[in-house]
Motif scaffolding. Structure first.
Motif, PDB file in Angstrom:
ATOM      1  N   LEU A  32       6.473  -4.174  39.279  1.00 36.52           N
ATOM      2  CA  LEU A  32       6.709  -5.396  40.028  1.00 36.52           C
ATOM      3  C   LEU A  32       6.514  -6.630  39.150  1.00 36.52           C
ATOM      4  O   LEU A  32       5.728  -6.624  38.195  1.00 36.52           O
ATOM      5  N   ALA A  33       7.228  -7.697  39.497  1.00 42.43           N
ATOM      6  CA  ALA A  33       7.226  -8.908  38.675  1.00 42.43           C
ATOM      7  C   ALA A  33       5.823  -9.458  38.396  1.00 42.43           C
ATOM      8  O   ALA A  33       5.534  -9.829  37.250  1.00 42.43           O
ATOM      9  N   PRO A  34       4.912  -9.527  39.393  1.00 45.40           N
ATOM     10  CA  PRO A  34       3.569 -10.022  39.074  1.00 45.40           C
ATOM     11  C   PRO A  34       2.844  -9.146  38.061  1.00 45.40           C
ATOM     12  O   PRO A  34       2.105  -9.655  37.206  1.00 45.40           O
ATOM     13  N   ARG A  35       3.043  -7.833  38.146  1.00 45.66           N
ATOM     14  CA  ARG A  35       2.436  -6.924  37.173  1.00 45.66           C
ATOM     15  C   ARG A  35       3.059  -7.131  35.794  1.00 45.66           C
ATOM     16  O   ARG A  35       2.377  -7.095  34.776  1.00 45.66           O
ATOM     17  N   ARG A  36       4.374  -7.344  35.766  1.00 43.19           N
ATOM     18  CA  ARG A  36       5.034  -7.585  34.476  1.00 43.19           C
ATOM     19  C   ARG A  36       4.524  -8.865  33.836  1.00 43.19           C
ATOM     20  O   ARG A  36       4.368  -8.941  32.610  1.00 43.19           O
ATOM     21  N   ALA A  37       4.269  -9.868  34.664  1.00 45.04           N
ATOM     22  CA  ALA A  37       3.739 -11.122  34.120  1.00 45.04           C
ATOM     23  C   ALA A  37       2.373 -10.903  33.490  1.00 45.04           C
ATOM     24  O   ALA A  37       2.077 -11.439  32.410  1.00 45.04           O
ATOM     25  N   ALA A  38       1.527 -10.094  34.150  1.00 45.41           N
ATOM     26  CA  ALA A  38       0.208  -9.798  33.597  1.00 45.41           C
ATOM     27  C   ALA A  38       0.325  -8.965  32.322  1.00 45.41           C
ATOM     28  O   ALA A  38      -0.402  -9.180  31.349  1.00 45.41           O
ATOM     29  N   ILE A  39       1.259  -8.005  32.312  1.00 46.66           N
ATOM     30  CA  ILE A  39       1.501  -7.218  31.109  1.00 46.66           C
ATOM     31  C   ILE A  39       2.005  -8.128  29.991  1.00 46.66           C
ATOM     32  O   ILE A  39       1.710  -7.911  28.807  1.00 46.66           O
ATOM     33  N   GLY A  40       2.732  -9.180  30.357  1.00 46.86           N
ATOM     34  CA  GLY A  40       3.202 -10.142  29.362  1.00 46.86           C
ATOM     35  C   GLY A  40       2.061 -10.765  28.590  1.00 46.86           C
ATOM     36  O   GLY A  40       2.194 -11.062  27.391  1.00 46.86           O
ATOM     37  N   ASP A  41       0.920 -10.987  29.261  1.00 47.54           N
ATOM     38  CA  ASP A  41      -0.251 -11.528  28.563  1.00 47.54           C
ATOM     39  C   ASP A  41      -0.743 -10.555  27.497  1.00 47.54           C
ATOM     40  O   ASP A  41      -1.126 -10.965  26.395  1.00 47.54           O
ATOM     41  N   LEU A  42      -0.744  -9.252  27.834  1.00 47.40           N
ATOM     42  CA  LEU A  42      -1.138  -8.247  26.846  1.00 47.40           C
ATOM     43  C   LEU A  42      -0.134  -8.209  25.699  1.00 47.40           C
ATOM     44  O   LEU A  42      -0.524  -8.130  24.520  1.00 47.40           O
ATOM     45  N   LEU A  43       1.156  -8.278  26.013  1.00 48.31           N
ATOM     46  CA  LEU A  43       2.173  -8.273  24.971  1.00 48.31           C
ATOM     47  C   LEU A  43       2.001  -9.455  24.020  1.00 48.31           C
ATOM     48  O   LEU A  43       2.156  -9.319  22.797  1.00 48.31           O
ATOM     49  N   THR A  44       1.654 -10.614  24.579  1.00 48.29           N
ATOM     50  CA  THR A  44       1.418 -11.791  23.742  1.00 48.29           C
ATOM     51  C   THR A  44       0.243 -11.571  22.808  1.00 48.29           C
ATOM     52  O   THR A  44       0.294 -11.923  21.621  1.00 48.29           O
ATOM     53  N   GLU A  45      -0.834 -10.964  23.341  1.00 52.51           N
ATOM     54  CA  GLU A  45      -1.996 -10.660  22.512  1.00 52.51           C
ATOM     55  C   GLU A  45      -1.629  -9.674  21.398  1.00 52.51           C
ATOM     56  O   GLU A  45      -2.012  -9.851  20.240  1.00 52.51           O
ATOM     57  N   LEU A  46      -0.918  -8.620  21.770  1.00 46.37           N
ATOM     58  CA  LEU A  46      -0.559  -7.600  20.789  1.00 46.37           C
ATOM     59  C   LEU A  46       0.330  -8.175  19.690  1.00 46.37           C
ATOM     60  O   LEU A  46       0.198  -7.813  18.507  1.00 46.37           O
ATOM     61  N   ALA A  47       1.241  -9.051  20.067  1.00 47.40           N
ATOM     62  CA  ALA A  47       2.177  -9.603  19.089  1.00 47.40           C
ATOM     63  C   ALA A  47       1.520 -10.633  18.171  1.00 47.40           C
ATOM     64  O   ALA A  47       1.903 -10.758  17.005  1.00 47.40           O
ATOM     65  N   GLY A  48       0.531 -11.357  18.705  1.00 51.91           N
ATOM     66  CA  GLY A  48       0.030 -12.511  17.976  1.00 51.91           C
ATOM     67  C   GLY A  48      -1.304 -12.368  17.278  1.00 51.91           C
ATOM     68  O   GLY A  48      -1.624 -13.157  16.383  1.00 51.91           O
ATOM     69  N   ARG A  49      -2.097 -11.362  17.643  1.00 50.00           N
ATOM     70  CA  ARG A  49      -3.430 -11.239  17.053  1.00 50.00           C
ATOM     71  C   ARG A  49      -3.410 -10.405  15.774  1.00 50.00           C
ATOM     72  O   ARG A  49      -2.488  -9.636  15.531  1.00 50.00           O
ATOM     73  N   ASP A  50      -4.445 -10.591  14.997  1.00 51.77           N
ATOM     74  CA  ASP A  50      -4.603  -9.805  13.782  1.00 51.77           C
ATOM     75  C   ASP A  50      -4.693  -8.323  14.128  1.00 51.77           C
ATOM     76  O   ASP A  50      -5.394  -7.929  15.064  1.00 51.77           O
ATOM     77  N   ILE A  51      -3.972  -7.479  13.393  1.00 51.64           N
ATOM     78  CA  ILE A  51      -3.895  -6.057  13.718  1.00 51.64           C
ATOM     79  C   ILE A  51      -5.266  -5.397  13.657  1.00 51.64           C
ATOM     80  O   ILE A  51      -5.581  -4.514  14.474  1.00 51.64           O
ATOM     81  N   TYR A  52      -6.104  -5.796  12.724  1.00 50.93           N
ATOM     82  CA  TYR A  52      -7.429  -5.176  12.605  1.00 50.93           C
ATOM     83  C   TYR A  52      -8.330  -5.563  13.778  1.00 50.93           C
ATOM     84  O   TYR A  52      -9.124  -4.748  14.250  1.00 50.93           O
ATOM     85  N   GLU A  53      -8.169  -6.779  14.267  1.00 48.34           N
ATOM     86  CA  GLU A  53      -8.906  -7.199  15.455  1.00 48.34           C
ATOM     87  C   GLU A  53      -8.458  -6.397  16.678  1.00 48.34           C
ATOM     88  O   GLU A  53      -9.283  -5.961  17.495  1.00 48.34           O
ATOM     89  N   LEU A  54      -7.148  -6.190  16.788  1.00 46.77           N
ATOM     90  CA  LEU A  54      -6.620  -5.405  17.904  1.00 46.77           C
ATOM     91  C   LEU A  54      -7.124  -3.971  17.854  1.00 46.77           C
ATOM     92  O   LEU A  54      -7.494  -3.384  18.883  1.00 46.77           O
ATOM     93  N   GLN A  55      -7.131  -3.391  16.673  1.00 46.71           N
ATOM     94  CA  GLN A  55      -7.577  -2.010  16.531  1.00 46.71           C
ATOM     95  C   GLN A  55      -9.064  -1.876  16.825  1.00 46.71           C
ATOM     96  O   GLN A  55      -9.496  -0.906  17.462  1.00 46.71           O
ATOM     97  N   GLU A  56      -9.855  -2.848  16.399  1.00 43.07           N
ATOM     98  CA  GLU A  56     -11.290  -2.814  16.671  1.00 43.07           C
ATOM     99  C   GLU A  56     -11.557  -2.918  18.167  1.00 43.07           C
ATOM    100  O   GLU A  56     -12.405  -2.213  18.716  1.00 43.07           O
ATOM    101  N   ARG A  57     -10.810  -3.792  18.846  1.00 41.33           N
ATOM    102  CA  ARG A  57     -10.980  -3.942  20.292  1.00 41.33           C
ATOM    103  C   ARG A  57     -10.589  -2.662  21.017  1.00 41.33           C
ATOM    104  O   ARG A  57     -11.280  -2.228  21.948  1.00 41.33           O
ATOM    105  N   TYR A  58      -9.496  -2.051  20.595  1.00 41.17           N
ATOM    106  CA  TYR A  58      -9.038  -0.808  21.214  1.00 41.17           C
ATOM    107  C   TYR A  58     -10.097   0.277  21.053  1.00 41.17           C
ATOM    108  O   TYR A  58     -10.415   0.992  22.009  1.00 41.17           O
ATOM    109  N   PHE A  59     -10.630   0.410  19.865  1.00 43.24           N
ATOM    110  CA  PHE A  59     -11.655   1.421  19.608  1.00 43.24           C
ATOM    111  C   PHE A  59     -12.876   1.195  20.490  1.00 43.24           C
ATOM    112  O   PHE A  59     -13.425   2.147  21.071  1.00 43.24           O
ATOM    113  N   ALA A  60     -13.305  -0.061  20.613  1.00 37.71           N
ATOM    114  CA  ALA A  60     -14.485  -0.370  21.423  1.00 37.71           C
ATOM    115  C   ALA A  60     -14.256  -0.050  22.897  1.00 37.71           C
ATOM    116  O   ALA A  60     -15.165   0.419  23.591  1.00 37.71           O
TER     117      ALA A  60
END
Length: 226
Positions: A37-65
Motif C-alpha cells: 500500500l502507498a503509505p507503506r511504500r512511503a515508509a519504505i522510501g525512507d529506508l531506501l533513502t538511508e540505504l542509498a545515502g549512508r556510508d556502507i560500513y555504517e549501514l552494515q554495522e547497523r544491520y549487524f547490531a
C-alpha cells in the motif's frame, strides 16, 4: 507479485554497494506492482533513502547490531519456533525438501529459514500459493515489525508491509521479549500460543513437509548451554 517479494527480500538482506545502487529499481518495482500500500511504500522510501545515502560500513554495522546480535530480531524463522532444540534440524530439512520440491535449490551460504531466502522462494510461486505460505509466519512478521518500531528503525516499514501481505493479526498487550533481547524465557513465552506451518498437511508427526507444522514455542533448553 514475484518481483515485490524479491524487492522486499533485497531490502532486508545484508547491505552491499550493489543494494545501494539498486534502490531506485526496488522503489520502481514496488510502485509498479502496487501490492504494498502507498503509505507503506512511503515508509519504505525512507529506508531506501538511508540505504542509498549512508556510508556502507555504517549501514552494515547497523544491520549487524539489529539482526545478528539480537535473538528477538533474528531473521531466521525457526529461531522463533525451535530456538536451539533438536527439532530445528528436522524443520530445516523439511523446509529444504519444500524448496526442492518446487525446483528451488537454496544457496549453501544461508540456512533455509533465513527470511530473505524464504521470500526469494515465494517469488517463484503462483501468487495464491506464495501468500498462503507467507501467512504461516505472519505472527513472527508482526512481532518483528513491532520490535523494530520500538527501536525506531527504518527497517520496520518492510516488516509492516510483509505483515500486511500476510494478513497478520494485530498484537494485543506488551511484547515482553522486546524488553530484553537476550531474555530467552520471555522469548519462549511470547511464542507459546502461536503456530506456523509450511507446506501441505495437518499432522505434526507425519513425514516430509507435514512436520513443518509446529507450535511456535521455543523448546526446552539446557540452561548451562545458553
Amino acid at each position: 507479485m514475484a518481483r515485490t517479494y524479491r524487492a522486499l527480500a533485497a531490502l532486508i538482506a545484508y547491505p552491499t554497494e550493489a543494494l545501494q545502487a539498486a534502490t531506485g529499481e526496488i522503489a520502481a518495482v514496488l510502485a509498479e506492482e502496487d501490492l504494498v500500500l502507498a503509505p507503506r511504500r512511503a515508509a519504505i522510501g525512507d529506508l531506501l533513502t538511508e540505504l542509498a545515502g549512508r556510508d556502507i560500513y555504517e549501514l552494515q554495522e547497523r544491520y549487524f547490531a539489529l539482526f545478528d546480535r539480537s535473538r528477538t530480531l533474528s531473521l531466521h524463522l525457526f529461531e522463533h519456533v525451535h530456538g536451539e532444540s533438536r527439532d530445528r534440524g528436522q524443520a530445516m530439512a523439511d523446509l529444504i525438501a519444500l524448496y526442492r520440491g518446487h525446483g528451488f535449490e537454496p544457496t549453501a551460504s544461508e540456512l533455509p529459514d533465513f527470511l530473505p531466502l524464504f521470500l526469494e522462494f515465494l517469488s517463484l510461486l503462483p501468487g495464491h500459493e506464495a501468500q498462503a505460505l507467507l501467512a504461516e509466519p505472519a505472527g513472527i512478521l508482526r512481532l518483528l515489525a513491532e520490535r523494530l518500531v520500538t527501536r525506531k528503525s527504518a527497517y520496520a516499514a518492510v516488516f509492516q508491509a510483509l505483515a500486511t501481505l500476510a494478513n497478520a493479526p494485530t498484537i494485543d498487550g506488551p511484547d515482553t521479549a522486546a524488553e530484553d533481547p537476550d531474555d530467552l524465557v520471555a522469548l519462549d513465552a511470547a511464542w507459546e500460543e502461536a503456530a506456523v506451518h509450511f507446506g501441505p498437511g495437518e499432522q505434526i508427526d507425519s513425514c516430509g513437509t507435514d512436520r513443518l507444522r509446529t507450535r511456535l514455542r521455543a523448546a526446552t533448553r539446557d540452561a548451562a548451554a545458553v
